[in-house]
Motif scaffolding. Structure first.
Motif, PDB file in Angstrom:
ATOM      1  N   GLN A   1      33.032  50.350  38.100  1.00  0.00           N
ATOM      2  CA  GLN A   1      33.009  49.593  36.829  1.00  0.00           C
ATOM      3  C   GLN A   1      34.040  48.185  36.999  1.00  0.00           C
ATOM      4  O   GLN A   1      34.778  48.212  37.709  1.00  0.00           O
ATOM      5  CB  GLN A   1      33.885  50.523  35.603  1.00  0.00           C
ATOM      6  N   ARG A   2      33.556  47.274  36.019  1.00  0.00           N
ATOM      7  CA  ARG A   2      34.459  46.123  35.966  1.00  0.00           C
ATOM      8  C   ARG A   2      34.390  45.468  34.497  1.00  0.00           C
ATOM      9  O   ARG A   2      33.598  46.075  33.606  1.00  0.00           O
ATOM     10  CB  ARG A   2      33.197  44.935  36.934  1.00  0.00           C
ATOM     11  N   PRO A   3      35.324  44.568  34.444  1.00  0.00           N
ATOM     12  CA  PRO A   3      35.514  44.045  33.040  1.00  0.00           C
ATOM     13  C   PRO A   3      34.303  43.275  32.715  1.00  0.00           C
ATOM     14  O   PRO A   3      33.537  42.749  33.199  1.00  0.00           O
ATOM     15  CB  PRO A   3      36.519  42.906  33.305  1.00  0.00           C
ATOM     16  N   GLY A   4      33.969  43.750  31.279  1.00  0.00           N
ATOM     17  CA  GLY A   4      32.610  42.892  30.679  1.00  0.00           C
ATOM     18  C   GLY A   4      31.599  44.145  30.529  1.00  0.00           C
ATOM     19  O   GLY A   4      31.867  45.397  30.295  1.00  0.00           O
ATOM     20  N   GLU A  43      30.875  47.540  26.882  1.00  0.00           N
ATOM     21  CA  GLU A  43      31.665  46.671  27.290  1.00  0.00           C
ATOM     22  C   GLU A  43      33.208  47.083  27.430  1.00  0.00           C
ATOM     23  O   GLU A  43      33.759  47.355  26.682  1.00  0.00           O
ATOM     24  CB  GLU A  43      31.975  45.279  26.064  1.00  0.00           C
ATOM     25  N   LEU A  44      33.605  46.806  28.698  1.00  0.00           N
ATOM     26  CA  LEU A  44      35.068  47.322  29.230  1.00  0.00           C
ATOM     27  C   LEU A  44      35.989  46.365  28.972  1.00  0.00           C
ATOM     28  O   LEU A  44      35.510  45.239  29.740  1.00  0.00           O
ATOM     29  CB  LEU A  44      34.981  47.947  30.504  1.00  0.00           C
ATOM     30  N   PRO A  45      37.159  46.404  28.747  1.00  0.00           N
ATOM     31  CA  PRO A  45      38.291  45.414  28.858  1.00  0.00           C
ATOM     32  C   PRO A  45      38.847  45.462  30.203  1.00  0.00           C
ATOM     33  O   PRO A  45      38.621  46.382  31.042  1.00  0.00           O
ATOM     34  CB  PRO A  45      39.252  45.937  27.812  1.00  0.00           C
ATOM     35  N   PRO A  46      39.577  44.395  30.665  1.00  0.00           N
ATOM     36  CA  PRO A  46      40.195  44.491  31.907  1.00  0.00           C
ATOM     37  C   PRO A  46      41.174  45.520  31.899  1.00  0.00           C
ATOM     38  O   PRO A  46      41.808  45.878  30.945  1.00  0.00           O
ATOM     39  CB  PRO A  46      40.889  43.147  32.248  1.00  0.00           C
ATOM     40  N   GLY A  67      39.808  47.113  36.336  1.00  0.00           N
ATOM     41  CA  GLY A  67      40.269  46.140  37.278  1.00  0.00           C
ATOM     42  C   GLY A  67      40.222  44.625  36.653  1.00  0.00           C
ATOM     43  O   GLY A  67      40.260  44.714  35.244  1.00  0.00           O
ATOM     44  N   THR A  68      40.318  43.544  37.393  1.00  0.00           N
ATOM     45  CA  THR A  68      40.397  42.527  36.598  1.00  0.00           C
ATOM     46  C   THR A  68      39.353  41.370  37.334  1.00  0.00           C
ATOM     47  O   THR A  68      38.949  40.350  36.534  1.00  0.00           O
ATOM     48  CB  THR A  68      41.726  41.743  36.968  1.00  0.00           C
ATOM     49  N   ALA A  69      38.513  41.934  38.509  1.00  0.00           N
ATOM     50  CA  ALA A  69      37.820  40.934  39.020  1.00  0.00           C
ATOM     51  C   ALA A  69      36.396  41.271  38.416  1.00  0.00           C
ATOM     52  O   ALA A  69      36.064  42.553  38.154  1.00  0.00           O
ATOM     53  CB  ALA A  69      37.640  41.221  40.688  1.00  0.00           C
ATOM     54  N   LEU A  98      31.006  47.454  44.475  1.00  0.00           N
ATOM     55  CA  LEU A  98      29.570  47.184  44.373  1.00  0.00           C
ATOM     56  C   LEU A  98      29.676  45.489  44.380  1.00  0.00           C
ATOM     57  O   LEU A  98      29.857  44.797  43.323  1.00  0.00           O
ATOM     58  CB  LEU A  98      28.795  47.678  43.108  1.00  0.00           C
ATOM     59  N   SER A  99      28.960  45.022  45.699  1.00  0.00           N
ATOM     60  CA  SER A  99      28.899  43.549  45.435  1.00  0.00           C
ATOM     61  C   SER A  99      27.596  42.795  45.315  1.00  0.00           C
ATOM     62  O   SER A  99      27.461  41.700  45.267  1.00  0.00           O
ATOM     63  CB  SER A  99      29.484  42.920  46.940  1.00  0.00           C
ATOM     64  N   ALA A 100      26.487  43.660  45.367  1.00  0.00           N
ATOM     65  CA  ALA A 100      25.183  43.296  45.409  1.00  0.00           C
ATOM     66  C   ALA A 100      24.343  44.356  44.726  1.00  0.00           C
ATOM     67  O   ALA A 100      24.764  45.449  44.981  1.00  0.00           O
ATOM     68  CB  ALA A 100      24.493  42.657  46.677  1.00  0.00           C
ATOM     69  N   CYS A 101      23.190  44.154  44.352  1.00  0.00           N
ATOM     70  CA  CYS A 101      22.146  44.795  43.972  1.00  0.00           C
ATOM     71  C   CYS A 101      20.717  44.936  44.708  1.00  0.00           C
ATOM     72  O   CYS A 101      20.469  43.960  45.724  1.00  0.00           O
ATOM     73  CB  CYS A 101      21.634  44.834  42.521  1.00  0.00           C
ATOM     74  N   PRO A 102      19.927  45.935  45.120  1.00  0.00           N
ATOM     75  CA  PRO A 102      18.712  45.806  45.705  1.00  0.00           C
ATOM     76  C   PRO A 102      17.952  44.850  45.327  1.00  0.00           C
ATOM     77  O   PRO A 102      17.277  44.297  46.274  1.00  0.00           O
ATOM     78  CB  PRO A 102      18.257  47.328  45.601  1.00  0.00           C
TER      79      PRO A 102
END
Length: 309
Positions: A1-4, A43-46, A67-69, A98-102
């Motif tokens: 998970q990431r912010p947003g 939508e997740l907050p930082p 996280g924050t990134a 997760l840095s990229a998707c298929p």
């Protein structure tokens, strides 16, 4: 998970009366074309927060740390496939970022498989290939590769269906599912794509292949072999009966994975003739079609060619 914006997935076994929320905003989980189970955007907050899971009148909470990134940009159409790929790593016990998707790139392995597929079809001599693509980086690259290989082998490529065409789908899951359902409807009405329905390797996913009676794919592994069955069992056990996908399988294998030779496999919906209700079953006979380890729910997948050289 990431912010947003994040996507939350529930397996089909979880049922349909589910909603997800964060910071008071609740979204119902719904089906998405080409994907199993249900999905909801949230939508997740930082930083740390509570993810709300609603089932009917009951509510539970899951603590998450976004996280924050920022994470990678993911389109709605490609989010389920991306989540499925991430799930494979989690099932293997890895919590990689997760840095990229298929759908972000066409891998050399999949590109080579598509070349072998088009060369195979050139030998069958359909009147043309009907190509279905999308605007993802992978879809654009795959469509160009199919067109270039078709031109080299003397095959025409066109967007419309015909009685003596072969359908080749190199889009993502959503458009792939739509293409298969449309092909199934056309084939019910009149002779269409009599040279077959062919899917890119990453479209080996139950809802897509089961949208038609039979579809074929160029694969570099045998879904019936022990390693592939092992992943199918593992992901099903860990995530409510979820079916395996190619992206998840590759992430589960990690660096240990290696590309094999290409064969064309056919996926089909099949069932054995049922016994009479009062007739005793043979000892050890499994009468449930939905047994563990299947790559095609309620169906089968078998090779229909030798290795393509």
């Amino acid at each position: 998970q990431r912010p947003g914006r994040n996507v939350v997935h529930f397996p089909a076994s979880a049922g349909n009366d589910l909603s997800v929320g964060a910071a008071g905003l609740v979204t119902k989980a719904v089906a998405r074309p080409g994907a199993e189970g249900t999905w909801a955007d949230v939508e997740l907050p930082p930083g740390r927060s509570d993810l709300e899971i609603h089932r009917g009148d009951a509510t539970s909470f899951v603590e998450v740390d976004a996280g924050t990134a920022a994470g990678p940009a993911i389109t709605d159409a490609d989010a389920p496939e991306c989540a499925s790929a991430a799930l494979g790593g989690l099932v293997a016990g890895r919590a990689d970022v997760l840095s990229a998707c298929p759908s972000d790139a066409l891998t050399p392995e999949d590109g080579g498989a598509l070349v072998k597929l088009v060369e195979f079809l050139a030998g069958r001599k359909p009147s043309a290939l009907t190509l279905v693509e999308d605007d993802s980086p992978r879809g654009v690259a795959a469509a160009k590769l199919v067109r270039d290989t078709a031109a080299r082998t003397g095959l025409a490529v066109r967007p419309d269906a015909g009685p003596d065409t072969a359908l080749v789908v190199v889009s993502g899951w959503s458009a792939g599912y739509t293409a298969m359902t449309r092909a199934a409807e056309l084939q019910r009405l009149e002779p269409t794509h009599q040279y077959g329905l062919y899917l890119a390797p990453w479209l080996l996913n139950g809802p897509i292949v089961n949208a038609v009676a039979s579809a074929s794919l160029p694969l570099r592994f045998d879904p019936r072999e022990a390693t592939a069955v092992g992943y199918a069992v593992a992901v099903g056990n860990r995530f409510g009966g979820e079916s395996p996908t190619l992206g998840g399988f590759r992430n589960w294998l990690g660096a240990a994975g290696s590309a094999g030779d290409v064969q064309i496999f056919a996926a089909a919906q099949v069932n054995a003739m049922p016994m009479y209700p009062t007739e005793p079953h043979v000892t050890g006979m499994v009468m449930d079609r939905d047994y563990a380890g299947q790559w095609v729910p309620d169906g089968t997948i078998v090779p229909i060619t030798s290795v393509l050289r």
